[in-house]
Design an enzyme around this catalytic site. Structure first.
Site, short mmCIF file in Angstrom:
data_model
loop_
_atom_site.label_atom_id
_atom_site.label_comp_id
_atom_site.label_asym_id
_atom_site.label_seq_id
_atom_site.Cartn_x
_atom_site.Cartn_y
_atom_site.Cartn_z
N GLU A 57 0.82 -1.22 0.00
CA GLU A 57 0.00 0.00 0.00
C GLU A 57 0.85 1.27 0.00
OE1 GLU A 57 -3.71 1.88 2.59
OE2 GLU A 57 -3.47 -0.28 2.39
N ASP A 70 -2.78 -3.01 3.26
CA ASP A 70 -3.23 -3.17 4.64
C ASP A 70 -4.31 -4.24 4.72
OD1 ASP A 70 -1.50 -1.29 5.50
OD2 ASP A 70 -2.99 0.23 6.01
N TYR A 114 -0.91 -4.51 14.13
CA TYR A 114 -1.72 -3.73 13.19
C TYR A 114 -2.58 -2.70 13.91
CZ TYR A 114 -4.89 -2.75 9.32
OH TYR A 114 -5.62 -2.12 8.34
#
Length: 782
Positions: free
Chosen positions: A9, A105, A309
């Site tokens: 990303e 992601d 995350y």
């Protein structure tokens, strides 16, 4: 066998993946190795096409062209990142690449970033998905060893595209409708508008709050102090007369202890952090905005690789993470948590893990916890360390034992009046001791420390039936306070628990998703600030007059959290394969049509009242005042058909050597100081220069300078050409002073003569134009 194309990303993530995968050949926009080619997006490279790409008539904002409901929304390449898109597209068309790994992601928005690029480039080969919760080398290697089939994430992509489609249909249409109807730059959205409404409703409550007084009574007894309470447990006495009456009745009297109750209680550790909870605590303890927290957290995740995350909505972990906890504790060795973490590694930690391990409580990602990457605090900035310590502290608290305490409540009866006191004594600190042992403060510690409202003596026994004398009696008058404005912490809570603001019990149960998602709530708050719908006053978020007026004029359905929360629940159902994307989009189209009709039918005027604003010299409309990043005050006309903007600017005012300005006014001449620099001898230990300041009686010949504040036109009015104003003269800076009345020309015969004072808006001008057109067409037919 061909190569695999890996699509990340962001460039930073792409470079890390390339390093771990051994892609050492660096090219423009990608890295290549023997087995992999790693490239990256820059966030979104592809977006939904703008309205003008569907029809030329949408280039001009007009109420008559609404709603805009293309049968199928198209995508287009974003102009500012088109170069990188072409790099990715060319790689996808290489014949030696036969499969693609989506490494964006691991979430709904990350899926959309990759899928739209694939769709635009026409990718039709094999798709795999990298789904990991941390960016450590071990996690990346393990993730590539267990790549998922891309088809498993088709529903997630459908939910992401449905969300983007809903935002387009609602946002584009309602924004244009509000702007055209009220001749003002206004915007609306399915999350933005109800979030703003939460704050304007609170401001309305504060405006209508009348306030009042209440009284409380505290009395001293033998060894403790207690507070008066009524039968319902309230300490508030509604009138001064009643408080004085109660005080008079108990002074100098004897009381009887009617109950002594001691209860041992247990408080379990707090849950681990999800993004919203972390943003709340960071705002309360560190004064970070929600966006600041997310930005710093992203660096801890991507650059330092020491947290998992960030954009998660879960506060639990899954069973497969439990075996990794020892490695995560060992990674804390060189931190303030190292000693306690070592004890947990050697002797074990909390056995009852029900509040931490829950498979059903994890959707895409588990809670935010430290990774197995060894932490080097010297590499962290001050803000990064502060946020990381919050996460590490909560992780350690979750693994610690319960907090045990004993609460003793004593009730005294004096002349049929109840007096109560309570004392809490810790028995075992458990998880609460974690923050103290490392010299920190726990964000999860409750207000139990303040539960004790007296100094009960543990040395002096207290028994039921015991008589105690009433000592000093204190009566206090208190003021009722209006409801507090929202801080970012309390607003995030309100957005997360939107069901609290819904009266319908059945609907309240369905509003589990709240307003927006953990990943988008910070951006929503920032967007409201950038559009000047809210502003910061200290730690509070305060709606501006423009923001309050926008909510007042927005359709009622769009203001309520019910609509957007219901949509979020349906998006979650699409992601789980329980609902069709197409049926959701069709409902959104119907909603858009209804909302546009409501805006069009509204007869109200856009009339914000700015307390420190001005009146536009061109159209007599209220001007909003804002302060830019340089500290300059701007005044902006809110009528879009005018758009006049001016600023108060400080500039140098030249003064000659005699202290006379160009206007002929005598000005005081500043006393000048001559400075000579002398170098110390070479034998000096420092070798530095010493500055010797000598004052001179003579003023230098050059001119002195002073400052003055002038009004500078930032953006000329669109109406200026229709008035007796010279554009050249309006552009010149002039000293700040009250603006003279505007001289207007007499209108020509048949011209539009409505003044701004009559309430005429851009939409009225459009209606008048349509009426004249029909009249002309009627004459032609005759």
């Amino acid at each position: 066998m061909g190569k695999q194309l890996v699509l990340a990303e962001k460039p930073s993530v792409g470079r890390e993946l390339a390093r771990v995968l051994g892609c050492r050949g660096r090219e423009r926009g990608y890295s290549e190795g023997e087995r992999y080619v790693v490239t990256w997006a820059l966030g979104h490279l592809v977006e939904l096409a703008q309205p003008a790409e569907y029809s030329d008539r949408y280039k001009r904002w007009s109420m008559q062209d609404l709603p805009m409901l293309p049968a199928q929304l198209r995508q287009s390449v974003m102009e500012q990142t088109a170069d990188q898109y072409r790099v990715v597209e060319s790689l996808m068309r290489r014949p030696d690449i036969d499969s693609l790994v989506i490494a964006t992601d691991a979430g709904r928005e990350g899926e959309l970033v990759a899928r739209w690029i694939m769709k635009m480039a026409g990718w039709d080969k094999e798709v795999k998905r990298l789904w990991i919760s941390s960016q450590t080398d071990a996690a990346i290697t393990q993730g590539f060893g267990k790549l998922k089939d891309g088809h498993l994430y088709e529903n997630l992509y459908a939910a992401a595209e449905a969300r983007a489609t809903a935002d387009w249909y609602i946002g584009m249409n309602v924004t244009r409708a509000l702007t055209c109807r009220y001749d003002a730059k206004l915007s609306a959205g399915r999350v933005q508008t109800p979030t703003l409404a939460l704050m304007t409703d609170r401001e309305d409550e504060r405006d209508t709050f009348s306030g009042g007084f209440y009284w409380t009574i505290r009395a001293d007894f033998d060894g403790f102090t207690a507070s008066w309470q009524d039968a319902q447990g309230s300490v508030r006495i509604p009138s001064e007369e009643l408080s004085e009456k109660i005080s008079a009745e108990i002074k100098g009297k004897q009381g009887t202890i009617v109950s002594v109750e001691t209860v041992e209680k247990t408080e379990q550790p707090p849950l681990a952090y999800d993004l919203t909870e972390l943003q709340r605590d960071a705002n309360l303890q560190l004064s970070f905005s929600a966006k600041d927290t997310l930005d710093i957290l992203q660096k801890l995740y991507e650059n330092h690789k020491i947290v998992t995350y960030p954009r998660t909505d879960s506060r639990y972990i899954t069973n497969d993470i439990v075996p990794t906890l020892t490695g995560r504790l060992k990674a804390l060795d060189a931190t303030p948590f190292g000693q306690i973490a070592g004890v947990y590694v050697d002797h074990g930690y909390r056995q009852d893990m029900d509040r931490f391990v829950m498979e059903s409580g994890v959707t895409d990602h588990h809670a935010i916890i430290p990774t197995e990457q060894r932490v080097d605090l010297a590499r962290l900035s001050k803000d990064e360390r502060s946020l990381w310590e919050l996460i590490a502290l909560r992780f350690m608290e979750v693994l610690s034992g319960d907090y045990l305490y004993r609460t003793t409540t004593v009730e005294v009866s004096v002349e049929n009046h109840r007096f109560l006191t309570r004392m809490t004594i810790p028995v075992m600190q458990g998880w609460r001791d974690m923050a103290r042992l490392i010299g920190r403060r726990s964000a999860a510690a409750l207000a139990d420390d303040a539960l004790s409202d007296s100094s009960l003596s543990v040395e002096k026994p207290i028994e039921v039936g015991q008589t105690v004398a009433v000592g000093a009696v204190r009566t206090r008058r208190n003021t009722t306070n209006p409801p507090d404005r929202y801080t970012e912490a309390t607003l995030l809570s309100a957005m997360e628990h939107a069901g609290r603001f819904v009266e319908d019990v059945a609907l309240k149960k369905r509003l589990g998703s709240g307003l927006g998602t953990p990943a988008t709530r910070a951006d929503i708050i920032e967007k409201l600030l950038q559009n000047h719908y809210i502003e910061r006053e200290g730690r509070y978020l305060v709606p501006t007059p423009k923001g309050r007026e926008l909510v007042r004029l927005s359709p009622m359905e769009l203001r309520s959290p019910e609509l957007t929360a219901r949509w979020e629940a349906r998006l979650a159902a699409i992601a789980e394969g329980k609902e069709s994307q197409q049926s959701f989009v069709e409902d959104i189209k119907r909603n858009a049509r209804t909302l546009v009709s409501e805006v069009s039918a509204n007869k109200e005027r856009f009339a914000p009242k700015f307390p420190n604003g001005k009146t536009c010299p061109f159209c007599n409309t209220a001007m909003m005042n804002i302060v830019d990043e340089f500290g300059q005050v701007h005044f902006i006309c809110q009528k879009l058909s005018c758009s006049y903007e001016e600023a108060l600017v400080k500039r140098r005012k030249p003064v000659d050597g005699n202290g006379v300005s160009p206007t002929g006014d005598a000005q005081p001449v500043a006393k000048k100081v001559l400075v000579k620099v002398k170098t110390m001898p070479a034998s000096s230990a420092t070798g530095k220069k010493v500055v010797v300041v000598k004052k001179s009686g003579k003023a230098p010949a050059e001119s002195a300078e002073q400052w003055e504040t002038v009004v500078e036109v930032i953006r000329p009015s669109k109406l200026a050409g229709r008035r007796d104003y010279s554009q050249d003269s309006r552009r010149e800076a002039r000293p700040a002073r009250p603006v003279a009345p505007v001289q207007r020309r007499e209108p020509a015969s048949g011209a539009y003569t409505g003044s701004s004072d009559s309430g005429t808006t851009f939409a009225d001008l459009l209606a008048a134009s349509e009426k004249r057109k029909k009249e002309r067409d009627g004459k032609r037919k005759k």
